[in-house]
Every structure is written in structure tokens, then in C-alpha cells.
Design an enzyme around this catalytic site. Structure first.
Site, PDB file in Angstrom:
ATOM      1  N   THR A 113      -1.096  41.888  89.546  1.00  0.00           N
ATOM      2  CA  THR A 113      -1.108  43.289  89.170  1.00  0.00           C
ATOM      3  C   THR A 113      -1.988  43.932  90.229  1.00  0.00           C
ATOM      4  OG1 THR A 113      -0.781  42.897  86.807  1.00  0.00           O
ATOM      5  CG2 THR A 113      -1.932  44.910  87.368  1.00  0.00           C
ATOM      6  N   ASN A 145       4.177  42.326  86.596  1.00  0.00           N
ATOM      7  CA  ASN A 145       3.842  41.207  85.722  1.00  0.00           C
ATOM      8  C   ASN A 145       3.486  39.974  86.539  1.00  0.00           C
ATOM      9  OD1 ASN A 145       3.231  40.133  83.212  1.00  0.00           O
ATOM     10  ND2 ASN A 145       5.288  39.386  82.837  1.00  0.00           N
TER      11      ASN A 145
END
Length: 572
Positions: free
Chosen positions: A374, A394
Site C-alpha cells: 500500500t 491490496n
């Protein structure tokens, strides 16, 4: 840091957020003497300053940095993913939250990742086209630019387009993260062409060009929201995903909109803190941690007793995350309860002073690693505007799938839903029906962009790390509240507990052998990590000193860019 009962949520919540409160002491500020930008990649930080030099504000710079990260840091975020933009505008004291989280396709079902026996098929929720939710980051960029920027979107996207066309430098972080997903990337011809060289990862320092993503950004620059969610880009994404077995349709893209929400706001020791509301779980957990720990005289605690109560507080807020939280547009959550100091007092009373509480003994659900996948960046401009932005695909390189002609990986955020009650996702997080898959629903997130607005100090903080984001931000924010520097906040070693699995993670060097032994004696299962985690980015305006500090996590010191520039440097 002395934690006493000074945590106060300033208004009762209704549905999405709180009644707005303006800290009047901030409205008279003339602005900092410099601007600061901290991002996960130096090339993106430079882009942010380029936009400030052209007369843009922190929000224009946020659009530019976000788009640049989509190009230079494809493993962590991008146009195929989503994000949260937490913004504070100095001239009127307004703080707001742009929710650009992905949404489940309209054809999604509760059981779509279960086999005939009702068991989750983990591979389908993390790899390939079926794992992808409808991207939200592009809509977020347009909304931020149109509602809060000073420059046209075309101008803010121009540096990212240039990086994509002329080439960017492949970093050590790019190379490290691709190692987790190289084999899966090889199964997608468009991904392999974009990110692999003779089936191997590109060498660090290699110049990478991406004309496909440049064309996507150019369509957005000309047409805004329609440039991504309609026309050639939408067609390429839907056709590519559908051909590979995914569920995306043009109707999904037609219906997608980013949402502006009230940020969660609380006060701690007369300082205003703004953070992420649902569909993030981070803000509610952050308030819970401060509320629980606020009842302990931590200043008088020695190291191990303090670690003990912090771990127990972490255990309890993650337990609540698992049971109660989800998309506020779909589920009713007991937010008033979760933010109440009386509820926190009850949780605090359940903490044994000297022994660990096994997670299975807490009321609720039971269940049978983290990365840097991230991205976060923080910005303060010379007007005093602040942006804290966390964005993601993700897992590293998302679903490891690229639709032909688009130039970016799509996310695998469908794995952030609860595939089945009590079953952990890729980060070990478990959930109940509040976070179950439903058409058009946003999955629960741990992203926790946070802004501190104090009388003497203003800061923006956040970072990647999956389920560890919340505890990471809590520990970093605690240091800032205690008067530490931005560099100290991003550098300090970290610990983590998330209810399930029932163990304490710790970075190398975070705990001594004696501390590990003492925690073992209290009943904890210790799980020291072999490598550090996270990539925190902090900017800090210290009004007393008249300085602006931008600190990028030293865990990726050769890649990240934390830099401050005074007004003369920006506007010369």
C-alpha cells in the site's frame, strides 16, 4: 507520553460521521515557512513540488503525487486500485475525507469464492481478474482536483504522464516487491510485458516506460471522470477483465462514484485529530486505543507493564473491528458505542493487570504477514493546507493482472471482504457479516490517514502495512503527541497484535530478549518478525520552532522521499 482521560469525540455520530467542528485557534495561522512532502518514492515527491512551484496547493500536489505513484510504484497502488484522501483546508478550517475505495462488482455474490463444500478458495480472491473490485482512485483524483485544487486536472496530471512516457527509474522497492508475485505476473501476458524482462524482474536502476498508462492519464486529463469510467479506458478494462474470467461490466463503471464524507474527529490533550471514518476501520480503532489507554497512568509504568496494556488494547479494538465494521452505505454500525469512553472503560476493566487475555476467551468470534503493498504520502503547503493520503491495490501488484492496453495492475481488494465468517484473509484479519460481499459494496479497510492539528504542531501521518497500519499509525501518532520529531516517529521499531492470530509481532530490535521473556511469562505468544514492516510518511510543522520537517520511513531510505523546501525555494 502521559495518557489520561482527555480523549473526547466532539460530537455524536450519525450514519457516516460527525457534526463539523472548527478549531478556531487554527484559523489565524499565517501558514508555515516551508512546504513539506513525504512519499514512498523520491520521483513522486519531486512531482509534488513541481506542482507547488506552478502555484498549486497541497491538494493539487496530492493529485500529482498520487498519479506519479501510480506510475513509479505499481506494486503498491495505482489507477487499478483505490484510496482515501484526508484533507484540511487552512483558510476556513474545513477538514474532509474523500472515499475512493473500490466497490464489489454488481455481479458479485456472498458465496463467489466458496467451493461446493463452503470452503474459501483463497487463490480466486487474490489472483487474477475475479479478485478485482471496481477501481476508485481515478474518481478520487478528479474529485480532489475539482473540489479543492487550484489548478486544472490536466496540469496536475502532466508530470505523471511525462514520467510514464519518458521513463522512470526502477527502484529497490519495486524489485523487492515483484519477488512476491513474479510467477503470478507471468500468467498475465500484459503484466509480463510491462513488468518482466525475459521472465525476470527488471534490474534496479533500469529506466521503465509505460505509454499505455500515459494514454489513460491523458484521457483523464481531457475528460475528467468520464476519461476513465467511460470510453476507451472503461472498454479496455471491462473487456480485458471479462475475457480473463472477471465480473466487471460497463454498468459497474457507469455507477462508480467517489464519496465525500465527514472525517472522524477527536480531541486528545487539547489537540484536534482527524482520521478516517468507515469504510476504514482505522479511525474507530485509533480512538478506541486512546480511550482504553487513557485510563492507565502510563507515565508511571515501566516498559513491560506498558507494553502489556498496549497489546491488550490492540487485541480488543481489532476484535471489535472483526465483528462490527463494514461499508457505512450498507450496514448499521454501533459507532457511538465504539467511540464511547464508557465502552472503553468496560474494555479496560477486562484487562488483567499482569496476564494476557487469550483472544478466544473474549466474547465474539474465533478463528482457526504483512507487507509494504500500500502507499501513503503526506503534504503540508505554505498556506497551511494539509493532505494525508493512503492508496492501495491490496497485495503486492494487486491481482497480478493487467488488462491489455491499460498499463497498470488491477487490485485484489475483494479479499478484504469477509469471504466466510471467522475465516482470515491474506493478512490474517477475520470478519463477520458486516463485511460480507455484496454487489456495489466497499470492503472494509485498515488504511488510516490521520492529521494532527495542534496549537503548536500540525502533522500528517500514515503508512502501508495491511492490518498493521492501525497500530503503526497509533505508535507514530503517540510519538508526535509526545513531542518527538517526524523522523523519530517514522523510525521507531514497531509491535503489533490484531486479535487473531493470537500472537505479538515485533520488528527486529523492537523488543529486548528480557522483554520478550517477560511477555512470554505473562502468557503472550511472541512472534518476532525476521524483517521490518511498513513505510510511514510524516510531515510536521512545528510552529514554536518555525520549521517544517518531512520524513520518509528509513526502512526504504534509498527509495522514499521526505523533503521540505522554504518559500524562496518554491517560488523563486
Amino acid at each position: 507520553m502521559t495518557l489520561t482521560n482527555h480523549v473526547r469525540v466532539t460530537a455524536r455520530l450519525a450514519l457516516l460521521g460527525i457534526i463539523f467542528f472548527v478549531p478556531t485557534t487554527l484559523l489565524a495561522d499565517s501558514g508555515p515557512p516551508a512546504a513539506g512532502i513525504a512519499s514512498a518514492n523520491k520521483q513522486a515527491t519531486a512531482v509534488g513540488f513541481e506542482i507547488l512551484q506552478q502555484g498549486g496547493n497541497a491538494f493539487d500536489a496530492a493529485v500529482a503525487v498520487s498519479a506519479a505513484l501510480s506510475v513509479v510504484e505499481p506494486e503498491s497502488s495505482g489507477l487499478g486500485g483505490g484510496g482515501f484522501f484526508l484533507l484540511h483546508r487552512a483558510n476556513d478550517g474545513k477538514s474532509t475525507f474523500i472515499d475512493a475505495r473500490e466497490k464489489a462488482p454488481l455481479a458479485a455474490t456472498r458465496e463467489m469464492y466458496l467451493d461446493a463444500s463452503g470452503n474459501p478458495q483463497r487463490g480466486k480472491s487474490v489472483n487474477g481478474a475475479l479478485a478485482a473490485a471496481i477501481p476508485g482512485l481515478p474518481a478520487g483524483l478528479v474529485m480532489v482536483a475539482e473540489r479543492y485544487g487550484k489548478l486544472p486536472l490536466k496540469q496536475s496530471l502532466a508530470p505523471a504522464i511525462r514520467l510514464a512516457r519518458n521513463g522512470y527509474v526502477w527502484s529497490a522497492k519495486n524489485a523487492s516487491m515483484i519477488g512476491f508475485r513474479k510467477d503470478q505476473l507471468a500468467t498475465s501476458p500484459a503484466a509480463a510485458k510491462l513488468f518482466l524482462r525475459d521472465a525476470q524482474a527488471p534490474a534496479v536502476g533500469q529506466r521503465m516506460r509505460n505509454p499505455d498508462i500515459a494514454r489513460v492519464l491523458e484521457r483523464m486529463a481531457k475528460q475528467g471522470h468520464r476519461g476513465y469510467y467511460e470510453g476507451a479506458t472503461a472498454d479496455a478494462l471491462v473487456n480485458g477483465v471479462s475475457a480473463a474470467g472477471g465480473l466487471w461490466t460497463l454498468e459497474d463503471f457507469k455507477q462508480y462514484q467517489a464519496v465525500e464524507r465527514e472525517p472522524l474527529h477527536f480531541r486528545y490533550l487539547d489537540q484536534d485529530i482527524y482520521t478516517a471514518p468507515p469504510p476504514s476501520s482505522g479511525g474507530i480503532a485509533l480512538v478506541g486505543l486512546f480511550n482504553i489507554l487513557g485510563g492507565f497512568p502510563l507515565a508511571s509504568f515501566e516498559r513491560v507493564p506498558r507494553l502489556h496494556v498496549e497489546i491488550e488494547a490492540m487485541r480488543r479494538v481489532y476484535r471489535d473491528r472483526s465483528i462490527y465494521l463494514g461499508d457505512p452505505d450498507f450496514v448499521t454500525m454501533p459507532i457511538d458505542m465504539l467511540l464511547s469512553p464508557y465502552y472503553a472503560a468496560g474494555l479496560r476493566a477486562s484487562i488483567h493487570t499482569k496476564m494476557a487475555t487469550p483472544s478466544d476467551s473474549l466474547p465474539g468470534i474465533s478463528a482457526t504477514p504483512e507487507g509494504n503493498d500500500t502507499s501513503h504520502f503526506s503534504i503540508i503547503d505554505t498556506e497551511g493546507n494539509v493532505a494525508a493520503v493512503t492508496q492501495s491495490v491490496n497485495l503486492p501488484f494487486g491481482a497480478a493482472f493487467v488488462a491489455p492496453g491499460t498499463g497498470f495492475v488491477i487490485n485484489n481488494e475483494m479479499d478484504d471482504f469477509s469471504l466466510k465468517p471467522g475465516v482470515p484473509n491474506a493478512y490474517g484479519l477475520i470478519g463477520e457479516d458486516a463485511n460480507a460481499i455484496a454487489p456495489g459494496k466497499r470492503p472494509l479497510s485498515s488504511m488510516t490517514p490521520t492529521i494532527l492539528l495542534g496549537k503548536d504542531r500540525v502533522a500528517a501521518i500514515g503508512g502501508p502495512g495491511g492490518s498493521r497500519i492501525i497500530t503503526m499509525v497509533f505508535q507514530g501518532l503517540s510519538m508526535l503527541l509526545d513531542g518527538k520529531t517526524a523522523l523519530e516517529a517514522v523510525s521507531a521499531p514497531r509491535i503489533h497484535h490484531q486479535y487473531q492470530p493470537d500472537n505479538v509481532s515485533s520488528e527486529p530490535g523492537a523488543l529486548s530478549e528480557a522483554e520478550i521473556a517477560a511477555l512470554n511469562a505473562r502468557g503472550y505468544t511472541m512472534a518476532p518478525a525476521e524483517r521490518p514492516w511498513g513505510n510511514m510518511q510524516v510531515v510536521l510543522w512545528d510552529k514554536r520552532k518555525g520549521t517544517v520537517e518531512a520524513a520518509s520511513d528509513p526502512r526504504w531510505k534509498a527509495v522514499g522521499g521526505g523533503e521540505s523546501r522554504d518559500k524562496d525555494m518554491i517560488f523563486r
